[in-house]
Each structure stands twice: as C-alpha cells, then as structure tokens.
Design a protein around this motif. Structure first.
Motif, PDB file in Angstrom:
ATOM      1  N   ILE A  15       0.858  -1.181   0.000  1.00 50.26           N
ATOM      2  CA  ILE A  15       0.000   0.000   0.000  1.00 50.26           C
ATOM      3  C   ILE A  15       0.902   1.242   0.000  1.00 50.26           C
ATOM      4  N   ALA A  16       0.646   2.118  -0.966  1.00 55.71           N
ATOM      5  CA  ALA A  16       1.504   3.297  -1.113  1.00 55.71           C
ATOM      6  C   ALA A  16       1.123   4.374  -0.094  1.00 55.71           C
ATOM      7  N   LEU A  17       2.128   4.901   0.565  1.00 55.88           N
ATOM      8  CA  LEU A  17       1.933   6.057   1.470  1.00 55.88           C
ATOM      9  C   LEU A  17       2.121   7.332   0.647  1.00 55.88           C
ATOM     10  N   ILE A  18       3.110   7.296  -0.243  1.00 57.40           N
ATOM     11  CA  ILE A  18       3.278   8.336  -1.263  1.00 57.40           C
ATOM     12  C   ILE A  18       3.017   7.624  -2.583  1.00 57.40           C
ATOM     13  N   LYS A  19       2.028   8.112  -3.319  1.00 63.50           N
ATOM     14  CA  LYS A  19       1.500   7.351  -4.447  1.00 63.50           C
ATOM     15  C   LYS A  19       2.244   7.617  -5.750  1.00 63.50           C
ATOM     16  N   TYR A  20       2.274   6.574  -6.563  1.00 63.84           N
ATOM     17  CA  TYR A  20       2.731   6.672  -7.956  1.00 63.84           C
ATOM     18  C   TYR A  20       1.494   6.964  -8.794  1.00 63.84           C
ATOM     19  N   TRP A  21       1.514   8.032  -9.542  1.00 67.59           N
ATOM     20  CA  TRP A  21       0.387   8.316 -10.449  1.00 67.59           C
ATOM     21  C   TRP A  21       0.913   9.138 -11.610  1.00 67.59           C
ATOM     22  N   GLY A  22       1.056   8.556 -12.766  1.00 68.50           N
ATOM     23  CA  GLY A  22       1.550   9.270 -13.952  1.00 68.50           C
ATOM     24  C   GLY A  22       2.912   8.746 -14.365  1.00 68.50           C
ATOM     25  N   GLY A 140       6.008  -5.025 -15.604  1.00 68.71           N
ATOM     26  CA  GLY A 140       4.762  -5.801 -15.633  1.00 68.71           C
ATOM     27  C   GLY A 140       3.626  -4.917 -15.166  1.00 68.71           C
ATOM     28  N   SER A 141       3.863  -4.199 -14.070  1.00 71.28           N
ATOM     29  CA  SER A 141       2.902  -3.238 -13.530  1.00 71.28           C
ATOM     30  C   SER A 141       3.695  -2.372 -12.565  1.00 71.28           C
ATOM     31  N   GLY A 142       3.689  -1.056 -12.793  1.00 72.44           N
ATOM     32  CA  GLY A 142       4.576  -0.155 -12.058  1.00 72.44           C
ATOM     33  C   GLY A 142       4.708  -0.453 -10.572  1.00 72.44           C
ATOM     34  N   SER A 143       3.583  -0.395  -9.849  1.00 68.33           N
ATOM     35  CA  SER A 143       3.653  -0.503  -8.394  1.00 68.33           C
ATOM     36  C   SER A 143       4.133  -1.883  -7.935  1.00 68.33           C
ATOM     37  N   ALA A 144       4.135  -2.869  -8.838  1.00 66.00           N
ATOM     38  CA  ALA A 144       4.603  -4.214  -8.487  1.00 66.00           C
ATOM     39  C   ALA A 144       6.075  -4.218  -8.091  1.00 66.00           C
ATOM     40  N   CYS A 145       6.838  -3.261  -8.607  1.00 62.60           N
ATOM     41  CA  CYS A 145       8.282  -3.277  -8.298  1.00 62.60           C
ATOM     42  C   CYS A 145       8.517  -3.133  -6.799  1.00 62.60           C
ATOM     43  N   ARG A 146       7.588  -2.448  -6.103  1.00 63.04           N
ATOM     44  CA  ARG A 146       7.774  -2.255  -4.656  1.00 63.04           C
ATOM     45  C   ARG A 146       7.461  -3.524  -3.870  1.00 63.04           C
ATOM     46  N   SER A 147       6.704  -4.470  -4.463  1.00 63.14           N
ATOM     47  CA  SER A 147       6.392  -5.723  -3.759  1.00 63.14           C
ATOM     48  C   SER A 147       7.523  -6.743  -3.849  1.00 63.14           C
ATOM     49  N   SER A 195      -9.360   1.563 -15.446  1.00 63.41           N
ATOM     50  CA  SER A 195      -8.143   0.907 -14.961  1.00 63.41           C
ATOM     51  C   SER A 195      -7.159   1.993 -14.521  1.00 63.41           C
ATOM     52  N   SER A 196      -6.244   1.631 -13.645  1.00 62.22           N
ATOM     53  CA  SER A 196      -5.313   2.669 -13.174  1.00 62.22           C
ATOM     54  C   SER A 196      -4.429   3.139 -14.332  1.00 62.22           C
ATOM     55  N   ARG A 197      -4.205   2.261 -15.301  1.00 61.86           N
ATOM     56  CA  ARG A 197      -3.362   2.652 -16.432  1.00 61.86           C
ATOM     57  C   ARG A 197      -4.048   3.755 -17.255  1.00 61.86           C
ATOM     58  N   GLY A 199      -6.528   5.651 -16.225  1.00 64.77           N
ATOM     59  CA  GLY A 199      -6.720   6.807 -15.343  1.00 64.77           C
ATOM     60  C   GLY A 199      -5.473   7.676 -15.256  1.00 64.77           C
ATOM     61  N   GLN A 200      -4.323   7.039 -15.133  1.00 60.26           N
ATOM     62  CA  GLN A 200      -3.072   7.810 -15.014  1.00 60.26           C
ATOM     63  C   GLN A 200      -2.834   8.674 -16.246  1.00 60.26           C
ATOM     64  N   THR A 201      -2.995   8.044 -17.421  1.00 59.37           N
ATOM     65  CA  THR A 201      -2.764   8.787 -18.665  1.00 59.37           C
ATOM     66  C   THR A 201      -3.723   9.973 -18.741  1.00 59.37           C
ATOM     67  N   ASN A 246      -5.055  14.113  -1.955  1.00 60.67           N
ATOM     68  CA  ASN A 246      -4.504  14.835  -3.099  1.00 60.67           C
ATOM     69  C   ASN A 246      -4.600  13.985  -4.372  1.00 60.67           C
ATOM     70  N   LEU A 247      -4.261  12.697  -4.237  1.00 64.53           N
ATOM     71  CA  LEU A 247      -4.339  11.801  -5.395  1.00 64.53           C
ATOM     72  C   LEU A 247      -5.771  11.743  -5.933  1.00 64.53           C
ATOM     73  N   HIS A 248      -6.723  11.574  -5.024  1.00 60.11           N
ATOM     74  CA  HIS A 248      -8.111  11.423  -5.476  1.00 60.11           C
ATOM     75  C   HIS A 248      -8.684  12.754  -5.969  1.00 60.11           C
ATOM     76  N   PHE A 286      -6.194   5.396   0.183  1.00 62.50           N
ATOM     77  CA  PHE A 286      -6.903   4.642  -0.866  1.00 62.50           C
ATOM     78  C   PHE A 286      -6.060   4.631  -2.123  1.00 62.50           C
ATOM     79  N   ASP A 287      -5.941   3.461  -2.754  1.00 60.84           N
ATOM     80  CA  ASP A 287      -5.314   3.379  -4.072  1.00 60.84           C
ATOM     81  C   ASP A 287      -6.405   3.497  -5.138  1.00 60.84           C
ATOM     82  N   ALA A 288      -6.252   2.799  -6.245  1.00 62.72           N
ATOM     83  CA  ALA A 288      -7.224   2.938  -7.327  1.00 62.72           C
ATOM     84  C   ALA A 288      -8.430   2.036  -7.092  1.00 62.72           C
TER      85      ALA A 288
HETATM   86  O1  PMV Z   1       0.829  -0.033 -10.865  1.00 60.86           O
HETATM   87  P1  PMV Z   1      -0.545   0.372 -11.179  1.00 60.86           P
HETATM   88  O2  PMV Z   1      -0.754   0.649 -12.620  1.00 60.86           O
HETATM   89  O3  PMV Z   1      -1.577  -0.606 -10.638  1.00 60.86           O
HETATM   90  O4  PMV Z   1      -0.832   1.795 -10.472  1.00 60.86           O
HETATM   91  C1  PMV Z   1      -1.130   1.858  -9.124  1.00 60.86           C
HETATM   92  C2  PMV Z   1      -1.181   3.229  -8.610  1.00 60.86           C
HETATM   93  C3  PMV Z   1      -1.690   3.362  -7.180  1.00 60.86           C
HETATM   94  O5  PMV Z   1      -1.968   2.105  -6.613  1.00 60.86           O
HETATM   95  C4  PMV Z   1      -2.958   4.178  -7.149  1.00 60.86           C
HETATM   96  C5  PMV Z   1      -0.643   4.089  -6.332  1.00 60.86           C
HETATM   97  C6  PMV Z   1       0.580   3.297  -5.974  1.00 60.86           C
HETATM   98  O6  PMV Z   1       1.638   3.920  -5.876  1.00 60.86           O
HETATM   99  O7  PMV Z   1       0.492   2.075  -5.750  1.00 60.86           O
END
Ligand code: PMV
Length: 353
Positions: A15-22, A140-147, A195-197, A199-201, A246-248, A286-288
């Motif tokens: 769960i992101a505390l500081i979010k990736y968006w864009g 594969g999916s941006g936020s996956a790199c943090r997992s 989808s978050s993809r 939405g981000q664009t 702010n994200l929402h 909250f994420d997406a």
């Molecule tokens: O990695 P994606 O495309 O699922 O984007 C996720 C973006 C948020 O979950 C909303 C924020 C984040 O940093 O995880």
C-alpha cells in the motif's frame, strides 16, 4: 516429459503512502514521481507457479481458476519475455491464486507480478538481485516493483531514459516497526470501471492540478522518509491522509473525471477522522479502488476494526502487519501445476495461504 523448469513463489501487495500516479514513459513504466509503500503480510497474498517447458506451444496464464485471455495475460507475457534470455525460448504455463478479490483496488497486480517475477527467475535459475528483479516487475505493472521487497520500500523515479535507475529500494525491513497494523476494509469486490493505467494517462493529459501535485512530490517523499525513520506517528499519519486526498483530487480534476472512492469509502474517512479527534492515531489511504487501507498501531487496531466493521457497506476488515518480500516455496506440494499433465491444480487459497 522432457525439459521443464518450475518454481512457486508467494508475494504480498503493497500500500503506497506516497503514491505513484503518472508515467514519463508508458512503455517502460517510468514514473513521473518517486513513491513509497509498505509491503503487506498475510492474510492477503498471491501464490504463483511458473512452469517453463519445451512441450508448451504458447504462454498460458490462469488466475483464480480461470484461463486469462490474451489481453488479460499481456502484463504476464511481458514479464516472461524479460525473464527469458535469447537462448531460452521455452513457453510458460503460469498459474496464480489470490487470497483476496482481484481488481478491486487491492493491488492484486502488484503481488501477482512480484510473485511471477521472483518465481520465474528462480525457475530459470537466473541469479538476479532484488534491484534487478524490481526493474523487471516494474515493467509488468509499475507498483509491483515495490512488492519485490518487504518492509518500507521506495521506488526511485530515476532520470535515465532506459529506466535502469528506476527501481525499488528497501528503506526499512519488516522488523523495523512491529507495532504497525494495516486494516484493509473491503468495500466491494467488483472490477473497477477505469483501470489505473487509463486513469493515469488521463490525469497527466488533462488535470490542471496535476503539475502542482508533481512539483511537491519530492518534498513529500523526503518528509515521509524522515517521519518513518523517527517513527513520528502523528506527522506521518497526517501526511499519508493528505497524500491520499490529493491523489483522489487530481483524479476528479481529470477530464472526463473518474472516481474510485464511493459513499462507503467516504464514510470510512469520516469514521477515521472522528477516531482521530484529540490526537492522530490512524491514517486512511486509498489506491485505485474504494477499499480503505487504515494504518494504525497495535494499541488501536481492535477498537478501530470494530468501528469500521460496523459501517454499512463494509464487507470485511482484514488485518495485516508490515510484511516481508516474496518467498520461494521449496516444497513440491506447493506447486499449483500438475507437472505431468501440465494443467492447473485445484487449490483453496483461503485455507492454504
Ligand atoms: O501499478 P498500477 O498501474 O496498478 O498503479 C497503481 C497506482 C496506485 O496504486 C494508485 C498508487 C501506488 O503507488 O500504488
């Protein structure tokens, strides 16, 4: 059965505390800002088995007992292609189970892609360090790199065009802050409409508030890192809530606007605000999706859990600690594939994971 390679891995969402968006590069999944997350622990996990075999004609991906379409498998195939070296032309069967609802804003893609990356690399006997694995998972999916890592994890935005400096870094291990609890209030299990993809664009292209958000992100990221290091709960929790707001807000400012929060999500925000009257003891984020992640400490987890569970529309409240990174399951009985038949096995993730 001739040549095959198999491995099974489990990973948790974050769960992101500081979010990736864009994104600054949509193909390589390079972010416009750095982000920071907490890796979750049981009860929410993904288990994935990857089988590479010369008997397979094409890549195939199963999720929660359903064979995925080509479109639904695109992220998985991209990761497989990054893992496969030139000499490995083996196709793969990937079988995955989530112990929680997919595509409901619970970052199932993050745990799924992380488990696939780690499992696939292990099956192919690639000796990659966590940083290199995170660069693959990112695509594969941006936020996956943090997992790919446990504990508190930063994803550096990087400056290089090829993305080699945009990877995950562990800020603190999962043992750093054992008192932390994350309540996950499941609001709906339905698939999201944007989808978050997409939405981000849309936000990057259309929101006039978004450039202002971006300008402040480096400052917020360093502040949050410092607050974590000092375990400054009040300041950290305040920052986490305002970052989520702010994200929402930039999502709503996009055109056409889109919303992940619903009335139940907003009632959860109100309940946390009320719980915090006097002093800040919990933070919603909250994420997406409409599900709430509420960060608190062991002292308040039960009381808050009771209050949130009573809100109409909250289906279930799960409780997690700060989790570890992905694990390879060594025991052959944990594979989700019957190797001889090369078919998925039936599996009951709620009991087994
Ligand atoms: O990695 P994606 O495309 O699922 O984007 C996720 C973006 C948020 O979950 C909303 C924020 C984040 O940093 O995880």
């Amino acid at each position: 059965m001739s040549g095959y390679k198999i491995a099974t891995a489990e990973a948790s969402p974050n769960i992101a505390l500081i979010k990736y968006w864009g994104k600054r590069d949509e193909k390589l999944f390079l972010p416009l800002n750095g982000s920071l997350s907490v890796t979750l622990d049981a009860p929410i996990k993904t288990r994935t088995t990857v089988l590479f075999s010369d008997q397979l004609k094409k890549d195939e991906f199963w999720l929660n007992e359903r064979r995925q379409t080509e479109e639904e498998s695109a992220d998985v195939v991209r990761v497989l292609n990054l893992l496969r070296s030139d000499e490995t032309q083996l196709r793969a069967l990937v079988v995955s189970f989530n112990s929680f609802p997919s595509s409901a804003g619970l970052a199932s893609s993050a745990s799924g892609i992380a488990a696939l990356t780690v499992g696939g690399a292990h099956a192919l006997n690639l000796k990659l360090d966590p940083q290199a694995l995170s660069i693959i998972a990112r695509q594969g999916s941006g936020s996956a790199c943090r997992s790919i890592m446990g504990g508190f994890v930063e994803w550096t935005k990087g400056a290089n065009q090829d993305g080699r400096d945009s990877y995950a870094v562990q800020i603190e291990p999962h043992t750093f802050w054992p008192e932390i609890r994350i309540l996950i209030a499941i609001v709906t299990s339905q698939k999201k409409e944007v989808s978050s993809r997409v939405g981000q664009t849309r936000t990057v292209k259309t929101s006039s508030l978004f450039p202002q958000r971006l300008k402040e992100m480096d400052k917020h990221l360093s502040a949050v890192k410092e607050m974590i290091a000092r375990k400054d709960i009040e300041k950290l929790f305040l920052e986490v809530m305002r970052e989520s707001n702010n994200l929402h807000a930039v999502m709503m400012d996009s055109w056409p606007p889109f919303f992940y929060l619903n009335d139940v999500s907003r009632n959860i925000i109100r309940a946390v605000m009320e719980f915090n009257s006097g002093s800040i003891k919990a933070a919603y984020t909250f994420d997406a999706g409409p599900n709430a992640f509420i960060i608190t400490t062991v002292d308040y987890a039960n009381e808050l859990n009771n209050q949130i569970s009573r809100i109409s529309g909250v289906e279930e409240v799960l409780e997690s600690k700060v989790g570890q990174g992905p694990k390879i399951l060594q025991d052959d009985s944990s594979h989700l594939i019957d190797v001889k038949a090369m078919t998925p096995v039936s599996f009951s993730p709620k009991q087994a994971m």
